[in-house]
Design a protein around this motif. Structure first.
Motif, PDB file in Angstrom:
ATOM      1  N   ASP A  92       2.377   4.655   0.609  1.00 31.64           N
ATOM      2  CA  ASP A  92       1.891   5.883   1.241  1.00 31.64           C
ATOM      3  C   ASP A  92       0.382   5.884   1.425  1.00 31.64           C
ATOM      4  O   ASP A  92      -0.160   6.783   2.093  1.00 31.64           O
ATOM      5  CB  ASP A  92       2.301   7.100   0.410  1.00 31.64           C
ATOM      6  CG  ASP A  92       3.818   7.294   0.386  1.00 31.64           C
ATOM      7  OD1 ASP A  92       4.485   6.732   1.278  1.00 31.64           O
ATOM      8  OD2 ASP A  92       4.317   7.992  -0.524  1.00 31.64           O
ATOM      9  N   GLN A  93      -0.320   4.917   0.851  1.00 26.00           N
ATOM     10  CA  GLN A  93      -1.774   4.839   1.015  1.00 26.00           C
ATOM     11  C   GLN A  93      -2.171   4.139   2.316  1.00 26.00           C
ATOM     12  O   GLN A  93      -3.354   4.094   2.657  1.00 26.00           O
ATOM     13  CB  GLN A  93      -2.394   4.089  -0.170  1.00 26.00           C
ATOM     14  CG  GLN A  93      -2.220   4.795  -1.507  1.00 26.00           C
ATOM     15  CD  GLN A  93      -2.887   6.160  -1.519  1.00 26.00           C
ATOM     16  OE1 GLN A  93      -4.049   6.302  -1.163  1.00 26.00           O
ATOM     17  NE2 GLN A  93      -2.132   7.181  -1.924  1.00 26.00           N
ATOM     18  N   LEU A  94      -1.207   3.625   3.038  1.00 27.47           N
ATOM     19  CA  LEU A  94      -1.488   2.960   4.308  1.00 27.47           C
ATOM     20  C   LEU A  94      -1.991   3.986   5.322  1.00 27.47           C
ATOM     21  O   LEU A  94      -1.368   5.027   5.517  1.00 27.47           O
ATOM     22  CB  LEU A  94      -0.222   2.270   4.824  1.00 27.47           C
ATOM     23  CG  LEU A  94      -0.370   1.334   6.032  1.00 27.47           C
ATOM     24  CD1 LEU A  94      -1.180   0.093   5.648  1.00 27.47           C
ATOM     25  CD2 LEU A  94       1.011   0.921   6.554  1.00 27.47           C
ATOM     26  N   SER A  95      -3.109   3.710   5.956  1.00 26.17           N
ATOM     27  CA  SER A  95      -3.680   4.667   6.915  1.00 26.17           C
ATOM     28  C   SER A  95      -2.825   4.741   8.175  1.00 26.17           C
ATOM     29  O   SER A  95      -2.054   3.833   8.483  1.00 26.17           O
ATOM     30  CB  SER A  95      -5.100   4.246   7.288  1.00 26.17           C
ATOM     31  OG  SER A  95      -5.078   3.054   8.062  1.00 26.17           O
ATOM     32  N   ASP A  96      -2.978   5.818   8.918  1.00 24.83           N
ATOM     33  CA  ASP A  96      -2.210   6.007  10.149  1.00 24.83           C
ATOM     34  C   ASP A  96      -2.510   4.910  11.161  1.00 24.83           C
ATOM     35  O   ASP A  96      -1.604   4.410  11.841  1.00 24.83           O
ATOM     36  CB  ASP A  96      -2.523   7.374  10.761  1.00 24.83           C
ATOM     37  CG  ASP A  96      -1.954   8.526   9.954  1.00 24.83           C
ATOM     38  OD1 ASP A  96      -1.063   8.270   9.117  1.00 24.83           O
ATOM     39  OD2 ASP A  96      -2.395   9.673  10.147  1.00 24.83           O
ATOM     40  N   LYS A 146       0.818  -1.216   0.000  1.00 25.88           N
ATOM     41  CA  LYS A 146       0.000   0.000   0.000  1.00 25.88           C
ATOM     42  C   LYS A 146       0.849   1.263   0.000  1.00 25.88           C
ATOM     43  O   LYS A 146       0.387   2.323  -0.429  1.00 25.88           O
ATOM     44  CB  LYS A 146      -0.935  -0.003   1.219  1.00 25.88           C
ATOM     45  CG  LYS A 146      -2.083  -0.984   1.103  1.00 25.88           C
ATOM     46  CD  LYS A 146      -3.014  -0.878   2.309  1.00 25.88           C
ATOM     47  CE  LYS A 146      -4.201  -1.816   2.176  1.00 25.88           C
ATOM     48  NZ  LYS A 146      -5.109  -1.726   3.355  1.00 25.88           N
ATOM     49  N   ASP A 179      -3.573   1.829  10.518  1.00 23.22           N
ATOM     50  CA  ASP A 179      -2.974   0.576  10.050  1.00 23.22           C
ATOM     51  C   ASP A 179      -1.458   0.595  10.226  1.00 23.22           C
ATOM     52  O   ASP A 179      -0.845  -0.418  10.571  1.00 23.22           O
ATOM     53  CB  ASP A 179      -3.321   0.339   8.575  1.00 23.22           C
ATOM     54  CG  ASP A 179      -4.756  -0.118   8.385  1.00 23.22           C
ATOM     55  OD1 ASP A 179      -5.383  -0.525   9.379  1.00 23.22           O
ATOM     56  OD2 ASP A 179      -5.242  -0.068   7.238  1.00 23.22           O
ATOM     57  N   ARG A 180      -0.858   1.753   9.999  1.00 20.78           N
ATOM     58  CA  ARG A 180       0.592   1.883  10.162  1.00 20.78           C
ATOM     59  C   ARG A 180       0.987   1.606  11.617  1.00 20.78           C
ATOM     60  O   ARG A 180       1.944   0.889  11.895  1.00 20.78           O
ATOM     61  CB  ARG A 180       1.043   3.292   9.750  1.00 20.78           C
ATOM     62  CG  ARG A 180       2.551   3.509   9.771  1.00 20.78           C
ATOM     63  CD  ARG A 180       2.875   4.939   9.357  1.00 20.78           C
ATOM     64  NE  ARG A 180       2.326   5.233   8.035  1.00 20.78           N
ATOM     65  CZ  ARG A 180       2.926   4.918   6.899  1.00 20.78           C
ATOM     66  NH1 ARG A 180       4.103   4.321   6.915  1.00 20.78           N
ATOM     67  NH2 ARG A 180       2.365   5.216   5.738  1.00 20.78           N
TER      68      ARG A 180
END
Length: 265
Positions: A57-61, A55, A63-64
């Protein structure tokens, strides 16, 4: 470990877990059993971790943060450090970070070994303590053996590790991309269906991690009829698993069985 190439971060993770287990850096439930810890790390690497890295940079905060928390669980490193690495832990950083608070580093060829650097705050380990531990012994014993036992006389310098690979021309193995020697292996096994492959994996090998090896063999593209020609074996040691006595005994037994079974077929 280069920008844009996610596979090393995934394929090294289960060996990070095995190493953290050996150095007693995992949570209590994982610390209870090595194989359980490694298998859980494998599944995380194959699924959640792979998806998260894909993903980008599309990974949500949220989820990160969740992935960083789980990486901390499987590596023994702090969540803060992992987030600072953007969820991507290179081998050199792992060598240095796992036991940094004790001013210790772990080995590359065999991550059970520990070393001490002059600068505990540095980015990379100064040397590989596992290589330093065996280099002299292997070199001296080989030179003694070939001269005294084999009566081989030669004054040319013996190179235990040489930079000759810097000048190696990989030819068709590269062709403008990462070197891939698995395709010639697939071709050889296809042309010779009797060819059997024995793979010896060290659980503490951070030079050629076992999960990366599994990945390679799982992507050969072999016909199903040939897949049983590959046998995978695992040892609780490093790249040279035979320096660990129980692993040496097991390796000898496994190879003897492999040779015998191959000859019978």
């Amino acid at each position: 470990f280069q920008a844009g190439n996610e596979s090393p971060y995934i394929s090294f993770l289960p060996t990070y877990t095995a190493t953290a287990w050996y150095h007693k850096k995992l949570p209590a439930d994982l610390q209870a059993n090595l194989q359980t810890a490694v298998n859980e790390s494998r599944q995380f690497a194959l699924n959640e971790y792979s998806v998260a890295l894909m993903k980008g940079d599309q990974l949500s905060d949220s989820d990160r943060s969740n992935i960083a928390q789980k990486l901390a669980r499987y590596t023994g490193l702090s969540q803060q450090f992992i987030e600072s690495c953007n969820l991507r832990i290179s081998d050199s950083r792992f060598f240095k970070e796992l036991r940094r608070s004790e001013r210790l580093t772990v080995g590359r060829l065999d991550s059970r070994f520990i070393g001490r650097d002059r600068d505990a705050a540095g980015e990379d380990a100064e040397y590989d303590p596992s290589y330093a531990a065996i280099q002299g012994s292997f070199t001296a014993n080989f030179n003694d053996y070939v001269r005294k036992d084999l009566k081989y006389e030669n004054d040319i310098t013996y190179e235990i590790l040489t930079s000759i690979y810097d000048e190696w021309n990989p030819g068709r193995l590269a062709r403008g991309h990462y070197i891939n020697s698995s395709e010639p292996l697939r071709q050889a096994m296809t042309e010779n269906p009797a060819l059997k492959i024995f793979v010896a994996n060290g659980l503490y090998d951070l030079a050629t991690p076992f999960f990366a090896t599994e990945y390679t063999f799982n992507h050969l593209g072999l016909d199903p009829s040939l897949r049983n020609n590959i046998s995978m074996h695992y040892y609780e040691a490093g790249h040279m698993m035979y320096i660990n006595k129980p692993s040496l005994v097991q390796l000898k037994s496994d190879l003897a069985s492999f040779y015998q079974n191959t000859l019978q077929k």
